[in-house]
Design a protein around this motif. Structure first.
Motif, short mmCIF file in Angstrom:
data_model
loop_
_atom_site.label_atom_id
_atom_site.label_comp_id
_atom_site.label_asym_id
_atom_site.label_seq_id
_atom_site.Cartn_x
_atom_site.Cartn_y
_atom_site.Cartn_z
N THR A 52 0.83 -1.24 -0.06
CA THR A 52 -0.04 -0.04 0.00
C THR A 52 0.83 1.39 -0.02
OG1 THR A 52 -2.07 -1.08 1.30
CG2 THR A 52 -1.92 1.51 1.38
N ALA A 53 1.80 1.35 0.89
CA ALA A 53 2.82 2.41 0.87
C ALA A 53 3.35 2.75 -0.52
CB ALA A 53 3.85 2.13 1.91
N ARG A 54 3.77 1.73 -1.18
CA ARG A 54 4.79 1.74 -2.38
C ARG A 54 3.74 2.09 -3.61
NH1 ARG A 54 4.59 -0.75 -7.04
NH2 ARG A 54 3.31 -2.92 -5.87
N ILE A 55 2.32 1.75 -3.65
CA ILE A 55 1.44 2.03 -4.58
C ILE A 55 0.90 3.79 -4.40
CG2 ILE A 55 -0.79 1.83 -5.39
CD1 ILE A 55 -0.62 -1.08 -4.79
N TYR A 56 0.79 3.95 -2.91
CA TYR A 56 0.62 5.37 -2.62
C TYR A 56 1.51 6.47 -3.10
CZ TYR A 56 -0.32 9.45 0.20
OH TYR A 56 -0.37 10.75 0.80
N GLN A 57 2.65 6.06 -2.72
CA GLN A 57 3.64 7.11 -3.07
C GLN A 57 3.97 7.25 -4.50
OE1 GLN A 57 5.18 9.14 -0.53
NE2 GLN A 57 5.74 10.25 -2.50
N SER B 3 3.14 10.49 -9.46
CA SER B 3 2.62 10.78 -10.74
C SER B 3 1.69 11.72 -10.65
CB SER B 3 2.54 9.36 -11.26
OG SER B 3 1.42 8.71 -10.64
N ASP B 4 1.10 12.51 -9.91
CA ASP B 4 -0.18 13.33 -9.61
C ASP B 4 -1.37 12.67 -9.80
OD1 ASP B 4 1.11 15.69 -8.64
OD2 ASP B 4 1.65 16.20 -10.84
N ASP B 5 -1.39 11.13 -9.44
CA ASP B 5 -2.58 10.77 -9.55
C ASP B 5 -3.30 10.48 -8.48
OD1 ASP B 5 -4.68 8.78 -10.01
OD2 ASP B 5 -3.37 7.17 -10.78
N TRP B 6 -3.84 11.66 -7.90
CA TRP B 6 -4.52 12.06 -6.76
C TRP B 6 -5.82 11.24 -6.51
CZ3 TRP B 6 -1.85 13.76 -2.99
CH2 TRP B 6 -0.78 14.12 -3.23
#
Length: 204
Positions: A47-52, A57-60
């Motif tokens: 989850t941490a890796r996907i979130y960061q 990539s500005d995929d908010w």
């Protein structure tokens, strides 16, 4: 007499088996709810890796969806609106001209204002692949619940330099979902104590 002993022995075995089953179940429930087991920590790291990666990539839409409601400060939609980069429209409206009232050409068209670099323009640094590691339990502090601390690292490349960014993320379990509740930059003082992830997260 033998029959009575057999019945007593069978009852003892049943009680022992029930006790072991209860302990196993309790241990499993603790790991699932607290996320302290190997599977829980692996999920927190992912989850941490996907979130960061989404933040970089500005995929908010994705990043805000991976935050707790407390950390979003509202709905996912509100979080996206607060964080998404604002870009200038390609054709300035009359109010975007450098002059007000706007300067107009002989044919009546508006003289465009000067363009400014956007958040997604060439002045934006490039970030490398996000690496996540070092999961560890972190206690609650302030409004942050207890959870799993994760180290995330990635390179940041500008036209004339490259640096490495390091952050500590607090990941918590809500039902079957893992969400990020805190993000802190890791400072040199955090490294000095030997546990930068915990030290950074306990500052918040």
């Amino acid at each position: 007499m033998k029959r009575a002993l057999s019945i007593a022995a069978a009852a003892a075995v049943a009680v022992l088996a029930a006790g072991c089953s209860s302990q196993d179940k309790g241990g499993t429930e603790k790991n699932e709810s607290g996320g302290s087991g190997a599977d829980g920590r692996a999920a927190a790291v992912q989850t941490a890796r996907i979130y960061q990666s989404a933040v970089n990539s500005d995929d908010w839409a994705k990043a805000c969806g991976l935050r707790t409601e407390r950390y979003r400060h509202g709905s996912v939609k509100e979080c996206v609106a607060d964080n998404a980069p604002k870009t200038q429209s390609p054709e300035p409206t009359p109010t975007e001209s450098d002059e007000f009232p706007p300067l107009r050409r002989a044919d009546g068209s508006v003289v465009p204002g000067k363009s400014t670099p956007s958040a997604t323009g060439p002045d934006r640094a490039k970030t490398g692949t996000v690496k996540a590691s070092t999961p560890q339990s972190v206690p609650a502090i302030g409004d942050h619940p207890a959870g799993t601390g994760v180290l995330v690292e990635y390179s940041v490349t500008w036209p004339d330099s490259t640096t490495t960014s390091r952050k500590a993320l607090r990941v918590v379990r809500q039902g079957d979902t893992w969400l990020v509740d805190q993000s802190e930059d890791i400072a040199a003082s955090d490294d000095a104590h030997g546990n930068p992830v915990r030290d950074a997260l306990m500052r918040g």
